[in-house]
Motif scaffolding. Structure first.
Motif, mmCIF file in Angstrom:
data_model
loop_
_atom_site.group_PDB
_atom_site.id
_atom_site.type_symbol
_atom_site.label_atom_id
_atom_site.label_comp_id
_atom_site.label_asym_id
_atom_site.label_seq_id
_atom_site.Cartn_x
_atom_site.Cartn_y
_atom_site.Cartn_z
ATOM 1 N N TYR A 99 4.187 -6.120 -9.955
ATOM 2 C CA TYR A 99 3.712 -4.925 -10.653
ATOM 3 C C TYR A 99 3.547 -3.781 -9.665
ATOM 4 C CZ TYR A 99 2.458 -7.829 -14.656
ATOM 5 O OH TYR A 99 2.507 -8.673 -15.737
ATOM 6 N N LEU A 100 3.517 -2.584 -10.184
ATOM 7 C CA LEU A 100 3.019 -1.415 -9.461
ATOM 8 C C LEU A 100 1.659 -1.112 -10.060
ATOM 9 C CD1 LEU A 100 6.248 0.735 -9.360
ATOM 10 C CD2 LEU A 100 4.955 -0.030 -7.360
ATOM 11 N N THR A 101 0.638 -0.984 -9.220
ATOM 12 C CA THR A 101 -0.707 -0.731 -9.712
ATOM 13 C C THR A 101 -1.375 0.360 -8.879
ATOM 14 O OG1 THR A 101 -1.608 -2.498 -8.316
ATOM 15 C CG2 THR A 101 -1.042 -3.090 -10.582
ATOM 16 N N GLY A 102 -2.286 1.069 -9.519
ATOM 17 C CA GLY A 102 -3.036 2.102 -8.821
ATOM 18 C C GLY A 102 -4.213 2.573 -9.653
ATOM 19 N N ARG A 103 -5.053 3.399 -9.067
ATOM 20 C CA ARG A 103 -6.219 3.977 -9.749
ATOM 21 C C ARG A 103 -6.354 5.433 -9.333
ATOM 22 N NH1 ARG A 103 -8.917 0.091 -12.238
ATOM 23 N NH2 ARG A 103 -9.050 -1.990 -11.384
ATOM 24 N N LEU A 104 -6.693 6.245 -10.321
ATOM 25 C CA LEU A 104 -6.981 7.659 -10.072
ATOM 26 C C LEU A 104 -8.375 7.957 -10.583
ATOM 27 C CD1 LEU A 104 -3.742 9.365 -11.473
ATOM 28 C CD2 LEU A 104 -4.340 9.031 -9.078
ATOM 29 N N PRO A 105 -9.208 8.629 -9.796
ATOM 30 C CA PRO A 105 -10.530 9.003 -10.313
ATOM 31 C C PRO A 105 -10.365 10.000 -11.456
ATOM 32 C CG PRO A 105 -10.118 10.046 -8.201
ATOM 33 C CD PRO A 105 -8.973 9.111 -8.447
ATOM 34 N N HIS A 106 -11.307 10.023 -12.350
ATOM 35 C CA HIS A 106 -11.240 10.949 -13.483
ATOM 36 C C HIS A 106 -10.989 12.388 -13.040
ATOM 37 C CE1 HIS A 106 -13.580 8.197 -16.497
ATOM 38 N NE2 HIS A 106 -12.436 7.681 -16.125
ATOM 39 N N ALA A 107 -11.602 12.791 -11.948
ATOM 40 C CA ALA A 107 -11.446 14.173 -11.470
ATOM 41 C C ALA A 107 -9.998 14.495 -11.112
ATOM 42 C CB ALA A 107 -12.344 14.413 -10.262
ATOM 43 N N ALA A 108 -9.196 13.472 -10.806
ATOM 44 C CA ALA A 108 -7.802 13.693 -10.420
ATOM 45 C C ALA A 108 -6.846 13.676 -11.612
ATOM 46 C CB ALA A 108 -7.378 12.631 -9.404
ATOM 47 N N ILE A 109 -7.362 13.454 -12.808
ATOM 48 C CA ILE A 109 -6.489 13.368 -13.984
ATOM 49 C C ILE A 109 -6.190 14.781 -14.479
ATOM 50 C CG2 ILE A 109 -6.197 12.457 -16.316
ATOM 51 C CD1 ILE A 109 -8.075 10.172 -15.534
ATOM 52 N N THR A 110 -5.047 15.269 -13.993
ATOM 53 C CA THR A 110 -4.526 16.566 -14.407
ATOM 54 C C THR A 110 -3.090 16.355 -14.863
ATOM 55 O OG1 THR A 110 -3.639 17.088 -12.210
ATOM 56 C CG2 THR A 110 -5.930 17.762 -12.660
ATOM 57 N N ARG A 111 -2.534 17.341 -15.530
ATOM 58 C CA ARG A 111 -1.131 17.225 -15.957
ATOM 59 C C ARG A 111 -0.226 17.010 -14.744
ATOM 60 N NH1 ARG A 111 -0.479 21.830 -20.665
ATOM 61 N NH2 ARG A 111 -2.126 20.990 -21.992
ATOM 62 N N GLU A 112 -0.464 17.767 -13.694
ATOM 63 C CA GLU A 112 0.366 17.661 -12.495
ATOM 64 C C GLU A 112 0.267 16.275 -11.871
ATOM 65 O OE1 GLU A 112 -1.974 20.107 -12.969
ATOM 66 O OE2 GLU A 112 -0.581 21.698 -13.545
ATOM 67 N N GLU A 113 -0.963 15.747 -11.792
ATOM 68 C CA GLU A 113 -1.150 14.442 -11.144
ATOM 69 C C GLU A 113 -0.594 13.309 -11.999
ATOM 70 O OE1 GLU A 113 -1.944 12.193 -7.838
ATOM 71 O OE2 GLU A 113 -1.814 14.346 -8.112
ATOM 72 N N ILE A 114 -0.738 13.392 -13.314
ATOM 73 C CA ILE A 114 -0.155 12.365 -14.191
ATOM 74 C C ILE A 114 1.368 12.388 -14.046
ATOM 75 C CG2 ILE A 114 0.205 11.655 -16.605
ATOM 76 C CD1 ILE A 114 -2.577 11.024 -15.566
ATOM 77 N N ASP A 115 1.944 13.576 -14.034
ATOM 78 C CA ASP A 115 3.389 13.705 -13.860
ATOM 79 C C ASP A 115 3.815 13.122 -12.512
ATOM 80 O OD1 ASP A 115 5.997 14.831 -14.774
ATOM 81 O OD2 ASP A 115 5.761 16.041 -12.946
ATOM 82 N N ARG A 116 3.063 13.415 -11.466
ATOM 83 C CA ARG A 116 3.387 12.923 -10.129
ATOM 84 C C ARG A 116 3.281 11.399 -10.053
ATOM 85 N NH1 ARG A 116 0.016 15.373 -5.424
ATOM 86 N NH2 ARG A 116 1.337 17.144 -5.886
ATOM 87 N N ILE A 117 2.236 10.833 -10.633
ATOM 88 C CA ILE A 117 2.055 9.379 -10.548
ATOM 89 C C ILE A 117 3.113 8.652 -11.375
ATOM 90 C CG2 ILE A 117 0.375 8.892 -12.394
ATOM 91 C CD1 ILE A 117 0.026 7.596 -8.862
ATOM 92 N N LEU A 118 3.466 9.194 -12.553
ATOM 93 C CA LEU A 118 4.530 8.577 -13.353
ATOM 94 C C LEU A 118 5.876 8.686 -12.636
ATOM 95 C CD1 LEU A 118 3.551 9.699 -16.961
ATOM 96 C CD2 LEU A 118 3.286 7.413 -15.938
ATOM 97 N N GLY A 119 6.105 9.812 -11.962
ATOM 98 C CA GLY A 119 7.324 9.960 -11.161
ATOM 99 C C GLY A 119 7.384 8.955 -10.032
ATOM 100 N N ALA A 120 6.237 8.704 -9.398
ATOM 101 C CA ALA A 120 6.185 7.716 -8.317
ATOM 102 C C ALA A 120 6.479 6.314 -8.864
ATOM 103 C CB ALA A 120 4.814 7.751 -7.638
#
Length: 190
Positions: A99-120
């Motif tokens: 699997y690929l797994t990770g965690r983002l703090p709530h404060a980091a949940i932005t459109r840009e960061e979601i797009d970046r993490i899905l791209g990764a």
């Protein structure tokens, strides 16, 4: 919005809008739970789960089932990649599936960061997929190649593995020692 707690509804809105803007196929089976289809080229589709927890967004995507062979070599490959990866890392479950797994703090949940993490997630799953299959399933792929050749079946979906599966292209292949022409053929008598 740092410092203040963000509501589940607010986080869901950010995630949902990001997925709609990116025109990604997705499901939202429950508040805080998302399943996103990430279309690839080597791995045709990676399904990524986004789960909003109490303090962080969990990111989880199945990449590959447990390898049939060369487990230590594959684990080494994955661990070496983890050091260079953004936002997610390779992990295995109790049976050895990857699997690929990770965690983002709530404060980091932005459109840009979601797009970046899905791209990764898409990049790592897709870019490394064939190498994972070669390492962990090479014998099975070679067997499948040979079986299809003998039966005259299509090799189209195995072409990515031709360099190591096709006996004529494998570096360990024994060169053909037969004469270029059959001595009994009419061409050999000329």
């Amino acid at each position: 919005m740092t410092g203040a707690a963000r509501s589940l509804a607010e986080l869901d809105e950010v995630i949902g809008q990001t997925l709609r803007d990116a025109d990604l196929v997705h499901e939202h089976p429950a508040p805080g739970k998302w399943l996103v289809d990430l279309p690839g080229t080597k791995k045709l589709k990676t399904v990524c789960g986004l789960i909003v927890g109490e303090h962080a967004l969990r990111v989880e995507a199945f990449v590959c089932r447990q390898p049939d062979e060369n487990r230590e070599q594959l684990w080494t490959f994955l661990l070496q990649h983890n050091a260079r990866m953004y936002g997610v890392a390779y992990s295995i479950d109790a049976v050895g599936d990857i699997y690929l797994t990770g965690r983002l703090p709530h404060a980091a949940i932005t459109r840009e960061e979601i797009d970046r993490i899905l791209g990764a997630v898409l990049s790592y799953a897709d870019d490394d997929f064939n190498t994972m299959l070669e390492i962990g399933f090479g014998t099975s792929i070679r067997r499948e190649w040979d079986w299809r050749v003998k039966r005259g079946e299509s090799l189209r979906n195995l072409e990515a593995f031709a360099a190591f599966a096709d006996p004529d292209r494998r570096p360990d292949a024994v060169p053909d020692r037969r004469p270029a022409t059959d001595p009994a053929s009419p061409d050999a008598r000329r």
